[in-house]
Design a protein around this motif. Sequence first.
Motif, PDB file in Angstrom:
ATOM      1  N   ARG A  17       6.862  77.135  54.160  1.00 24.61           N
ATOM      2  CA  ARG A  17       6.190  78.245  54.850  1.00 24.61           C
ATOM      3  C   ARG A  17       6.015  77.831  56.300  1.00 24.61           C
ATOM      4  O   ARG A  17       5.587  76.705  56.572  1.00 24.61           O
ATOM      5  CB  ARG A  17       4.820  78.501  54.238  1.00 24.61           C
ATOM      6  CG  ARG A  17       4.913  79.088  52.862  1.00 24.61           C
ATOM      7  CD  ARG A  17       3.600  79.572  52.347  1.00 24.61           C
ATOM      8  NE  ARG A  17       3.830  80.258  51.080  1.00 24.61           N
ATOM      9  CZ  ARG A  17       2.949  81.029  50.476  1.00 24.61           C
ATOM     10  NH1 ARG A  17       1.752  81.210  51.020  1.00 24.61           N
ATOM     11  NH2 ARG A  17       3.233  81.630  49.343  1.00 24.61           N
ATOM     12  N   VAL A  18       6.307  78.729  57.195  1.00 24.89           N
ATOM     13  CA  VAL A  18       6.376  78.349  58.612  1.00 24.89           C
ATOM     14  C   VAL A  18       5.069  77.743  59.120  1.00 24.89           C
ATOM     15  O   VAL A  18       5.082  76.836  59.952  1.00 24.89           O
ATOM     16  CB  VAL A  18       6.835  79.555  59.463  1.00 24.89           C
ATOM     17  CG1 VAL A  18       5.786  80.649  59.503  1.00 24.89           C
ATOM     18  CG2 VAL A  18       7.221  79.113  60.862  1.00 24.89           C
ATOM     19  N   TYR A  19       3.930  78.176  58.599  1.00 25.54           N
ATOM     20  CA  TYR A  19       2.641  77.726  59.131  1.00 25.54           C
ATOM     21  C   TYR A  19       2.100  76.509  58.404  1.00 25.54           C
ATOM     22  O   TYR A  19       1.014  76.034  58.718  1.00 25.54           O
ATOM     23  CB  TYR A  19       1.604  78.856  59.011  1.00 25.54           C
ATOM     24  CG  TYR A  19       1.350  79.302  57.593  1.00 25.54           C
ATOM     25  CD1 TYR A  19       0.506  78.583  56.743  1.00 25.54           C
ATOM     26  CD2 TYR A  19       1.990  80.442  57.082  1.00 25.54           C
ATOM     27  CE1 TYR A  19       0.302  78.981  55.433  1.00 25.54           C
ATOM     28  CE2 TYR A  19       1.783  80.838  55.765  1.00 25.54           C
ATOM     29  CZ  TYR A  19       0.949  80.101  54.953  1.00 25.54           C
ATOM     30  OH  TYR A  19       0.744  80.486  53.656  1.00 25.54           O
ATOM     31  N   CYS A  20       2.809  75.982  57.424  1.00 23.39           N
ATOM     32  CA  CYS A  20       2.192  75.069  56.466  1.00 23.39           C
ATOM     33  C   CYS A  20       2.682  73.621  56.598  1.00 23.39           C
ATOM     34  O   CYS A  20       3.882  73.375  56.753  1.00 23.39           O
ATOM     35  CB  CYS A  20       2.486  75.568  55.051  1.00 23.39           C
ATOM     36  SG  CYS A  20       1.657  74.589  53.799  1.00 23.39           S
ATOM     37  N   ASP A  21       1.733  72.679  56.508  1.00 24.21           N
ATOM     38  CA  ASP A  21       2.061  71.250  56.564  1.00 24.21           C
ATOM     39  C   ASP A  21       1.814  70.558  55.228  1.00 24.21           C
ATOM     40  O   ASP A  21       1.628  69.345  55.190  1.00 24.21           O
ATOM     41  CB  ASP A  21       1.172  70.544  57.620  1.00 24.21           C
ATOM     42  CG  ASP A  21       1.381  71.116  59.004  1.00 24.21           C
ATOM     43  OD1 ASP A  21       2.536  71.449  59.318  1.00 24.21           O
ATOM     44  OD2 ASP A  21       0.390  71.237  59.756  1.00 24.21           O
ATOM     45  N   CYS A  25       5.927  71.549  51.588  1.00 22.85           N
ATOM     46  CA  CYS A  25       6.601  72.145  52.756  1.00 22.85           C
ATOM     47  C   CYS A  25       7.221  71.054  53.632  1.00 22.85           C
ATOM     48  O   CYS A  25       8.349  71.207  54.127  1.00 22.85           O
ATOM     49  CB  CYS A  25       5.625  73.007  53.556  1.00 22.85           C
ATOM     50  SG  CYS A  25       5.271  74.575  52.728  1.00 22.85           S
ATOM     51  N   ARG A  29      11.211  70.367  54.536  1.00 23.93           N
ATOM     52  CA  ARG A  29      11.761  70.243  55.901  1.00 23.93           C
ATOM     53  C   ARG A  29      12.592  68.978  56.078  1.00 23.93           C
ATOM     54  O   ARG A  29      13.391  68.889  57.004  1.00 23.93           O
ATOM     55  CB  ARG A  29      10.622  70.197  56.936  1.00 23.93           C
ATOM     56  CG  ARG A  29       9.918  71.500  57.115  1.00 23.93           C
ATOM     57  CD  ARG A  29       8.892  71.475  58.249  1.00 23.93           C
ATOM     58  NE  ARG A  29       8.222  72.749  58.248  1.00 23.93           N
ATOM     59  CZ  ARG A  29       7.004  72.969  57.731  1.00 23.93           C
ATOM     60  NH1 ARG A  29       6.298  71.977  57.226  1.00 23.93           N
ATOM     61  NH2 ARG A  29       6.500  74.192  57.738  1.00 23.93           N
TER      62      ARG A  29
END
Length: 261
Positions: A17-21, A25, A29
């Motif tokens: 998810r683009v906002y998630c660390d 996630c 990446r």
Amino acid sequence: MDELIFLGTGDSMGVPRVYCDCMICEEARTTGMNRRYRSAVMIRTAEGDILIDCGPDWVTQMEQIEQRFVSHTLITHAHFDHIAGLPEWVDACRWLGQRGHIYSPSEVLETIRAQFPWLPRHLYFHEIKPEGMELYGWKIEPHLMCHGKNGMSYAFRLTKGDMCVGYCSDAINLSPDQKLFLMNLDLLILGTNFYHEEAEFHTRSVYDMVEAIELLQELQPSQVYFTHMGHGVDVEERYAIPSNVTLARTGMRIALTVEDA
Ligand SMILES: Nc1ccn([C@@H]2O[C@H](COP(=O)(O)O)[C@@H](O)[C@H]2O)c(=O)n1
């Protein structure tokens, strides 16, 4: 031999998810085991290919399997994560001078026309009637399924010879007749957003794995793949799941024969 390829196995936001660390996630990446594009499959036959759903990752998904074009697309429901790639498919149709064919029940096609009014210039719209249709030797039947707080979604039952496949990416809380539609399958592809979801039931739209496993006891499919998985799922984790259930991964291929399924 016909085969099914998982182009995407992710929930509506994909993984990462683009906002998630979160750890999953971050893993997605880096090594990419958990990288999940929005849910879609390609069915390959000797006569031609059938895409099921065309979400926002469609271009990347086509590049991943090194496929340049697809002429026939079925749509389960007109939600963003299942139809956002349609304008890009249509641009490809336009530039190649080939009109594509899109198939879904009438109300889904109506929503797609309203969302993207230029598509009919480059696509033939085909209504899938309740009795179903035939494409490349597959009998394809639709059934409306409960999609919880997000409304309704279609599942497809695809039959060719002895092989019967169910594709039901977005469903929860199925009624008896909806379950009946998914009985006696050789292969069931079922959406499960989490292993065990904590959110209140009325806020949810897709099964979790714990609920899905209970459902499988009723449906008794021979083989099952879970798809539509969110960033709460780690495909490397050893979840307590039955031996005939696999967590689908991007690019995974299944031979569509009764022996191999
Ligand atoms: N009327 C709607 C409602 C939701 N969406 C999109 O569907 C996705 C949510 O999907 P779940 O599988 O998690 O239920 C999300 O992408 C919403 O934007 C829609 O397009 N139309």
